[in-house]
Design a protein around this motif. Structure first.
Motif, PDB file in Angstrom:
ATOM      1  N   THR A  74       0.849  -1.188   0.000  1.00  0.00           N
ATOM      2  CA  THR A  74       0.000   0.000   0.000  1.00  0.00           C
ATOM      3  C   THR A  74       0.884   1.238   0.000  1.00  0.00           C
ATOM      4  O   THR A  74       1.842   1.325   0.769  1.00  0.00           O
ATOM      5  CB  THR A  74      -0.930   0.026   1.237  1.00  0.00           C
ATOM      6  OG1 THR A  74      -1.614  -1.222   1.342  1.00  0.00           O
ATOM      7  CG2 THR A  74      -1.944   1.142   1.139  1.00  0.00           C
ATOM      8  N   THR A  84       0.788   5.486  -8.448  1.00  0.00           N
ATOM      9  CA  THR A  84       1.026   4.401  -9.393  1.00  0.00           C
ATOM     10  C   THR A  84       2.518   4.161  -9.581  1.00  0.00           C
ATOM     11  O   THR A  84       2.976   3.017  -9.606  1.00  0.00           O
ATOM     12  CB  THR A  84       0.344   4.702 -10.739  1.00  0.00           C
ATOM     13  OG1 THR A  84      -1.072   4.792 -10.508  1.00  0.00           O
ATOM     14  CG2 THR A  84       0.617   3.622 -11.762  1.00  0.00           C
ATOM     15  N   LEU A  87       3.986   2.519  -6.354  1.00  0.00           N
ATOM     16  CA  LEU A  87       3.530   1.138  -6.246  1.00  0.00           C
ATOM     17  C   LEU A  87       4.248   0.255  -7.263  1.00  0.00           C
ATOM     18  O   LEU A  87       4.716  -0.848  -6.930  1.00  0.00           O
ATOM     19  CB  LEU A  87       2.014   1.057  -6.432  1.00  0.00           C
ATOM     20  CG  LEU A  87       1.396  -0.330  -6.274  1.00  0.00           C
ATOM     21  CD1 LEU A  87       1.662  -0.904  -4.893  1.00  0.00           C
ATOM     22  CD2 LEU A  87      -0.100  -0.273  -6.539  1.00  0.00           C
ATOM     23  N   ASP A  88       4.370   0.730  -8.491  1.00  0.00           N
ATOM     24  CA  ASP A  88       5.040  -0.046  -9.531  1.00  0.00           C
ATOM     25  C   ASP A  88       6.498  -0.305  -9.155  1.00  0.00           C
ATOM     26  O   ASP A  88       7.002  -1.425  -9.304  1.00  0.00           O
ATOM     27  CB  ASP A  88       4.946   0.677 -10.869  1.00  0.00           C
ATOM     28  CG  ASP A  88       5.519  -0.152 -12.000  1.00  0.00           C
ATOM     29  OD1 ASP A  88       5.000  -1.269 -12.233  1.00  0.00           O
ATOM     30  OD2 ASP A  88       6.477   0.299 -12.639  1.00  0.00           O
ATOM     31  N   LEU A  91       6.654  -2.973  -6.474  1.00  0.00           N
ATOM     32  CA  LEU A  91       6.355  -4.303  -7.008  1.00  0.00           C
ATOM     33  C   LEU A  91       7.539  -4.862  -7.791  1.00  0.00           C
ATOM     34  O   LEU A  91       7.843  -6.061  -7.691  1.00  0.00           O
ATOM     35  CB  LEU A  91       5.100  -4.260  -7.885  1.00  0.00           C
ATOM     36  CG  LEU A  91       3.802  -3.991  -7.133  1.00  0.00           C
ATOM     37  CD1 LEU A  91       2.644  -3.815  -8.118  1.00  0.00           C
ATOM     38  CD2 LEU A  91       3.500  -5.091  -6.131  1.00  0.00           C
ATOM     39  N   PRO A 116      -0.131  -9.308  -9.479  1.00  0.00           N
ATOM     40  CA  PRO A 116      -0.815  -8.537  -8.438  1.00  0.00           C
ATOM     41  C   PRO A 116      -2.242  -8.169  -8.838  1.00  0.00           C
ATOM     42  O   PRO A 116      -2.569  -8.050 -10.014  1.00  0.00           O
ATOM     43  CB  PRO A 116       0.044  -7.280  -8.306  1.00  0.00           C
ATOM     44  CG  PRO A 116       0.751  -7.149  -9.609  1.00  0.00           C
ATOM     45  CD  PRO A 116       0.912  -8.531 -10.160  1.00  0.00           C
ATOM     46  N   GLU A 117      -3.072  -8.001  -7.815  1.00  0.00           N
ATOM     47  CA  GLU A 117      -4.421  -7.446  -7.967  1.00  0.00           C
ATOM     48  C   GLU A 117      -4.363  -6.036  -7.394  1.00  0.00           C
ATOM     49  O   GLU A 117      -3.860  -5.833  -6.298  1.00  0.00           O
ATOM     50  CB  GLU A 117      -5.442  -8.267  -7.181  1.00  0.00           C
ATOM     51  CG  GLU A 117      -5.610  -9.675  -7.679  1.00  0.00           C
ATOM     52  CD  GLU A 117      -6.611 -10.445  -6.824  1.00  0.00           C
ATOM     53  OE1 GLU A 117      -7.509  -9.812  -6.218  1.00  0.00           O
ATOM     54  OE2 GLU A 117      -6.475 -11.662  -6.748  1.00  0.00           O
ATOM     55  N   PHE A 118      -4.894  -5.072  -8.132  1.00  0.00           N
ATOM     56  CA  PHE A 118      -4.795  -3.665  -7.730  1.00  0.00           C
ATOM     57  C   PHE A 118      -6.129  -3.133  -7.233  1.00  0.00           C
ATOM     58  O   PHE A 118      -7.182  -3.584  -7.672  1.00  0.00           O
ATOM     59  CB  PHE A 118      -4.347  -2.808  -8.927  1.00  0.00           C
ATOM     60  CG  PHE A 118      -2.986  -3.167  -9.431  1.00  0.00           C
ATOM     61  CD1 PHE A 118      -1.859  -2.627  -8.853  1.00  0.00           C
ATOM     62  CD2 PHE A 118      -2.834  -4.063 -10.478  1.00  0.00           C
ATOM     63  CE1 PHE A 118      -0.593  -2.950  -9.313  1.00  0.00           C
ATOM     64  CE2 PHE A 118      -1.577  -4.398 -10.951  1.00  0.00           C
ATOM     65  CZ  PHE A 118      -0.458  -3.838 -10.365  1.00  0.00           C
ATOM     66  N   GLN A 119      -6.042  -2.129  -6.346  1.00  0.00           N
ATOM     67  CA  GLN A 119      -7.236  -1.416  -5.929  1.00  0.00           C
ATOM     68  C   GLN A 119      -6.841  -0.052  -5.386  1.00  0.00           C
ATOM     69  O   GLN A 119      -5.762   0.126  -4.848  1.00  0.00           O
ATOM     70  CB  GLN A 119      -8.040  -2.202  -4.900  1.00  0.00           C
ATOM     71  CG  GLN A 119      -7.409  -2.296  -3.526  1.00  0.00           C
ATOM     72  CD  GLN A 119      -8.276  -3.094  -2.579  1.00  0.00           C
ATOM     73  OE1 GLN A 119      -8.664  -4.197  -2.898  1.00  0.00           O
ATOM     74  NE2 GLN A 119      -8.560  -2.547  -1.435  1.00  0.00           N
ATOM     75  N   ASP A 120      -7.735   0.909  -5.585  1.00  0.00           N
ATOM     76  CA  ASP A 120      -7.551   2.230  -5.000  1.00  0.00           C
ATOM     77  C   ASP A 120      -8.249   2.226  -3.650  1.00  0.00           C
ATOM     78  O   ASP A 120      -9.349   1.699  -3.511  1.00  0.00           O
ATOM     79  CB  ASP A 120      -8.139   3.309  -5.912  1.00  0.00           C
ATOM     80  CG  ASP A 120      -7.319   3.450  -7.190  1.00  0.00           C
ATOM     81  OD1 ASP A 120      -6.092   3.622  -7.075  1.00  0.00           O
ATOM     82  OD2 ASP A 120      -7.898   3.364  -8.283  1.00  0.00           O
ATOM     83  N   ARG A 130      -3.085   3.676  -2.994  1.00  0.00           N
ATOM     84  CA  ARG A 130      -3.208   2.630  -4.005  1.00  0.00           C
ATOM     85  C   ARG A 130      -2.570   1.382  -3.418  1.00  0.00           C
ATOM     86  O   ARG A 130      -1.532   1.450  -2.763  1.00  0.00           O
ATOM     87  CB  ARG A 130      -2.497   3.055  -5.290  1.00  0.00           C
ATOM     88  CG  ARG A 130      -2.626   2.081  -6.423  1.00  0.00           C
ATOM     89  CD  ARG A 130      -2.912   2.810  -7.724  1.00  0.00           C
ATOM     90  NE  ARG A 130      -2.825   1.944  -8.876  1.00  0.00           N
ATOM     91  CZ  ARG A 130      -3.836   1.236  -9.355  1.00  0.00           C
ATOM     92  NH1 ARG A 130      -5.012   1.304  -8.779  1.00  0.00           N
ATOM     93  NH2 ARG A 130      -3.682   0.475 -10.426  1.00  0.00           N
ATOM     94  N   ALA A 132      -1.852  -3.105  -3.808  1.00  0.00           N
ATOM     95  CA  ALA A 132      -1.764  -4.306  -4.639  1.00  0.00           C
ATOM     96  C   ALA A 132      -1.596  -5.500  -3.711  1.00  0.00           C
ATOM     97  O   ALA A 132      -0.946  -5.401  -2.662  1.00  0.00           O
ATOM     98  CB  ALA A 132      -0.586  -4.224  -5.598  1.00  0.00           C
TER      99      ALA A 132
END
Length: 148
Positions: A74, A84, A87-88, A91, A116-120, A130, A132
């Motif tokens: 997070t 974004t 987070l990228d 990851l 990964p599964e993403f969510q805001d 954001r 994942a």
């Protein structure tokens, strides 16, 4: 300590050590709740997950275990683009940390990160975040009992 706990502890340790070089470094926890404030470098939480498959191997009795842990990442940032990008980058570093030593120092036979599964995420009164969720499959063999 069980083989499962050894594997999860090794995964946490490997991620914590690898991500420590980032500036600012994310907070890397194991099985903790998300704090009210996200650190500037982000938050990485290793969740225990579930055993997906146990296959008995006979003579001598052993079990091939496939365990799926979860790595929850997070981040916060002023703009969607900033969130974004951070987070990228995290990851990519997590993937590199796992593939650098897929045996986690000998704790497992193989480690494989998944997609990964993403969510805001939005918290009332806080900056948007954001997140994942990365499944990480751990394969290891235990002698005698699948609980070992």
């Amino acid at each position: 300590m069980s083989a499962r706990e050894t594997a999860l502890t090794a995964l946490h340790a490997q991620l914590a050590a690898a991500l420590l070089a980032r500036n600012p470094a994310p907070l890397v926890l194991r099985g903790e709740t998300v704090p009210q404030r996200l650190p500037p470098g982000g938050l990485v939480v290793v969740r225990d997950g579930d055993t997906v498959q146990e296959t008995a191997i006979l003579s001598p009795l052993a079990f091939a275990i496939e365990h799926r842990a979860e790595v929850e990442v997070t981040v916060s940032g002023a703009t969607p683009a900033a969130r974004t990008a951070l987070l990228d980058a995290l990851l990519v570093d997590i993937g590199a940390a796992i593939t650098a030593d897929r045996t986690l120092g000998g704790a497992v036979e193989w480690t494989q990160p998944g997609s990964p599964e993403f969510q805001d995420v939005e918290f009332e009164g806080a900056v948007a975040a954001r997140a994942a969720l990365v499944p990480v499959t751990l394969w290891f063999t235990v002698a005698g009992s699948s609980l070992a």
